[in-house]
Scaffold this motif. Sequence first.
Motif, PDB file in Angstrom:
ATOM      1  N   ASN A 197     -24.432  40.187 -22.137  1.00 57.21           N
ATOM      2  CA  ASN A 197     -23.299  39.086 -21.886  1.00 57.21           C
ATOM      3  C   ASN A 197     -24.048  38.137 -20.967  1.00 57.21           C
ATOM      4  N   LYS A 198     -23.324  37.442 -20.295  1.00 54.75           N
ATOM      5  CA  LYS A 198     -23.938  36.194 -19.512  1.00 54.75           C
ATOM      6  C   LYS A 198     -24.736  36.818 -18.373  1.00 54.75           C
ATOM      7  N   GLY A 199     -24.257  37.899 -17.788  1.00 55.76           N
ATOM      8  CA  GLY A 199     -25.232  38.812 -16.839  1.00 55.76           C
ATOM      9  C   GLY A 199     -26.487  39.128 -17.103  1.00 55.76           C
ATOM     10  N   THR A 200     -26.741  39.480 -18.570  1.00 57.39           N
ATOM     11  CA  THR A 200     -28.012  39.973 -19.007  1.00 57.39           C
ATOM     12  C   THR A 200     -29.196  39.393 -18.555  1.00 57.39           C
ATOM     13  N   GLN A 201     -29.020  37.892 -18.440  1.00 55.76           N
ATOM     14  CA  GLN A 201     -30.156  37.076 -17.891  1.00 55.76           C
ATOM     15  C   GLN A 201     -30.443  37.275 -16.432  1.00 55.76           C
ATOM     16  N   ASP A 202     -29.689  38.016 -15.830  1.00 54.94           N
ATOM     17  CA  ASP A 202     -30.196  38.428 -14.337  1.00 54.94           C
ATOM     18  C   ASP A 202     -31.170  39.464 -14.552  1.00 54.94           C
ATOM     19  N   PHE A 203     -31.477  39.970 -15.519  1.00 49.79           N
ATOM     20  CA  PHE A 203     -32.427  41.102 -15.729  1.00 49.79           C
ATOM     21  C   PHE A 203     -33.774  40.608 -16.491  1.00 49.79           C
ATOM     22  N   HIS A 267     -10.844  50.352 -13.554  1.00 46.57           N
ATOM     23  CA  HIS A 267     -11.782  49.330 -12.839  1.00 46.57           C
ATOM     24  C   HIS A 267     -11.112  48.220 -11.874  1.00 46.57           C
ATOM     25  N   TYR A 268     -11.793  47.800 -10.926  1.00 43.60           N
ATOM     26  CA  TYR A 268     -11.274  46.639 -10.116  1.00 43.60           C
ATOM     27  C   TYR A 268     -11.452  45.415 -11.060  1.00 43.60           C
ATOM     28  N   THR A 269     -10.645  44.233 -10.916  1.00 41.73           N
ATOM     29  CA  THR A 269     -10.722  43.130 -11.736  1.00 41.73           C
ATOM     30  C   THR A 269     -11.774  42.337 -11.462  1.00 41.73           C
ATOM     31  N   LEU A 270     -12.282  42.311 -10.192  1.00 40.57           N
ATOM     32  CA  LEU A 270     -13.706  41.442 -10.240  1.00 40.57           C
ATOM     33  C   LEU A 270     -14.716  42.415  -9.705  1.00 40.57           C
ATOM     34  N   GLY A 271     -15.999  42.005  -9.827  1.00 41.36           N
ATOM     35  CA  GLY A 271     -16.867  42.986  -9.471  1.00 41.36           C
ATOM     36  C   GLY A 271     -18.186  42.095  -8.888  1.00 41.36           C
ATOM     37  N   SER A 272     -19.172  42.585  -8.023  1.00 47.87           N
ATOM     38  CA  SER A 272     -20.032  41.965  -7.297  1.00 47.87           C
ATOM     39  C   SER A 272     -21.472  42.146  -7.852  1.00 47.87           C
ATOM     40  N   TYR A 273     -21.669  43.432  -8.593  1.00 46.55           N
ATOM     41  CA  TYR A 273     -22.712  43.881  -8.975  1.00 46.55           C
ATOM     42  C   TYR A 273     -23.260  43.155 -10.422  1.00 46.55           C
ATOM     43  N   PRO A 274     -24.620  42.853 -10.579  1.00 53.02           N
ATOM     44  CA  PRO A 274     -25.075  42.214 -11.822  1.00 53.02           C
ATOM     45  C   PRO A 274     -24.535  43.248 -13.057  1.00 53.02           C
ATOM     46  N   GLN A 275     -24.409  42.511 -14.137  1.00 53.21           N
ATOM     47  CA  GLN A 275     -23.767  42.944 -15.293  1.00 53.21           C
ATOM     48  C   GLN A 275     -24.966  43.045 -16.334  1.00 53.21           C
ATOM     49  N   LEU A 276     -25.521  44.160 -16.764  1.00 52.77           N
ATOM     50  CA  LEU A 276     -26.300  44.351 -17.768  1.00 52.77           C
ATOM     51  C   LEU A 276     -25.858  44.099 -19.208  1.00 52.77           C
ATOM     52  N   GLY A 277     -24.705  44.336 -19.420  1.00 56.62           N
ATOM     53  CA  GLY A 277     -24.153  44.199 -20.803  1.00 56.62           C
ATOM     54  C   GLY A 277     -22.763  44.998 -21.112  1.00 56.62           C
ATOM     55  N   THR A 278     -22.385  44.964 -21.886  1.00 59.17           N
ATOM     56  CA  THR A 278     -20.905  45.742 -22.371  1.00 59.17           C
ATOM     57  C   THR A 278     -20.841  46.587 -23.438  1.00 59.17           C
TER      58      THR A 278
END
Length: 334
Positions: A197-203, A267-278
């Motif tokens: 997902n979009k967060g994968t680029q944070d890794f 789960h909570y509806t908003l998260g603050s941790y980086p997302q590796l994928g789904t």
Amino acid sequence: MSIIIENSGLFSSFQDFGRKGYEHDGVIACGALDTLAHEIANRLVANDKHEATLEMTNKMPTIRFTEPTLIALAGGHVKAYTENMTIQPYKLYLLDEGDVLRFKETSYTSRVYLAVGGGFKLSSWLGSYSTDFNVKIGGFFGRQLQNGDQIELKRDYTSRHHKLFKNLADTKKTDWGIDGYALSFNYMSDVFHVIKNKGTQDFKEDAVHRFTKYDYKVTSKANRMGMILEGEKIKAFYDDMPPYQTVKKGTIQIKRDGTPIILLNDHYTLGSYPQLGTIASYHLTKLAQKPQGARLKFQFIDIETAEKNLVKYSNWLNQLFHGIEYRMQIEMNK
């Protein structure tokens, strides 16, 4: 009349497919973690698939029935019995007044679903009977079950239910059900597909590679909110990240210490941790049945592959449900 919870077990609550479409208002979906087991149990007792089932986790409850009741169990590695019968998963039974359903847990038991013919009489909210523990609403007073609880049966019987009561009056069980081999397509493997997902680029690429190179163990810190994993630490970028990002069931987050978390239904509806994928949607039911200590392996796939796999999964589901319906129709003609 009702069922009586003589021993509540570890974490027992009523769930259905959840309340969808309200996350933008901060309402979590809830619902059965293993929607497949939930639906199978309902189909076996001739219920509509949207009827609530009792989701039981790890340590099962002890349940007394105060009237004849059609039941089915579905879920991972469960052994159950009454005084007079062994109750196998994925089969239909008729319990008598006074029968007490007990379970023998194993280290492989994770989540088991109990459906009763005609359904449970429960509280609905936003179109769902699922228990929302955050706001304490839905299901049975918005909470997990406790010793001594009495849950009324809805007895919303159809002609099929009446026929099943008649057919099972003497035998107390059907001679058909679903065997474990038929379900191995879904539950056996420990490999989980992950979509970027979009967060994968944070890794960095080597961090993503490490995540797929090693396996991870399910820890005791696993509940309906999420599953914390133990294994290779993953480093993510935290600088210039937005303070909150939308998340969904199956989102893989990485804590600041490098620990992966897989988000589940509550789960909570908003998260603050980086997302590796789904996690791919067709692997979420399998994930729900992985107990503490299970080893998980992850594999990244592209969207095209995920769509093809989803079609295969949907076709398999249709064959499975058609098989149940075929046997049910035979039962109706007896």
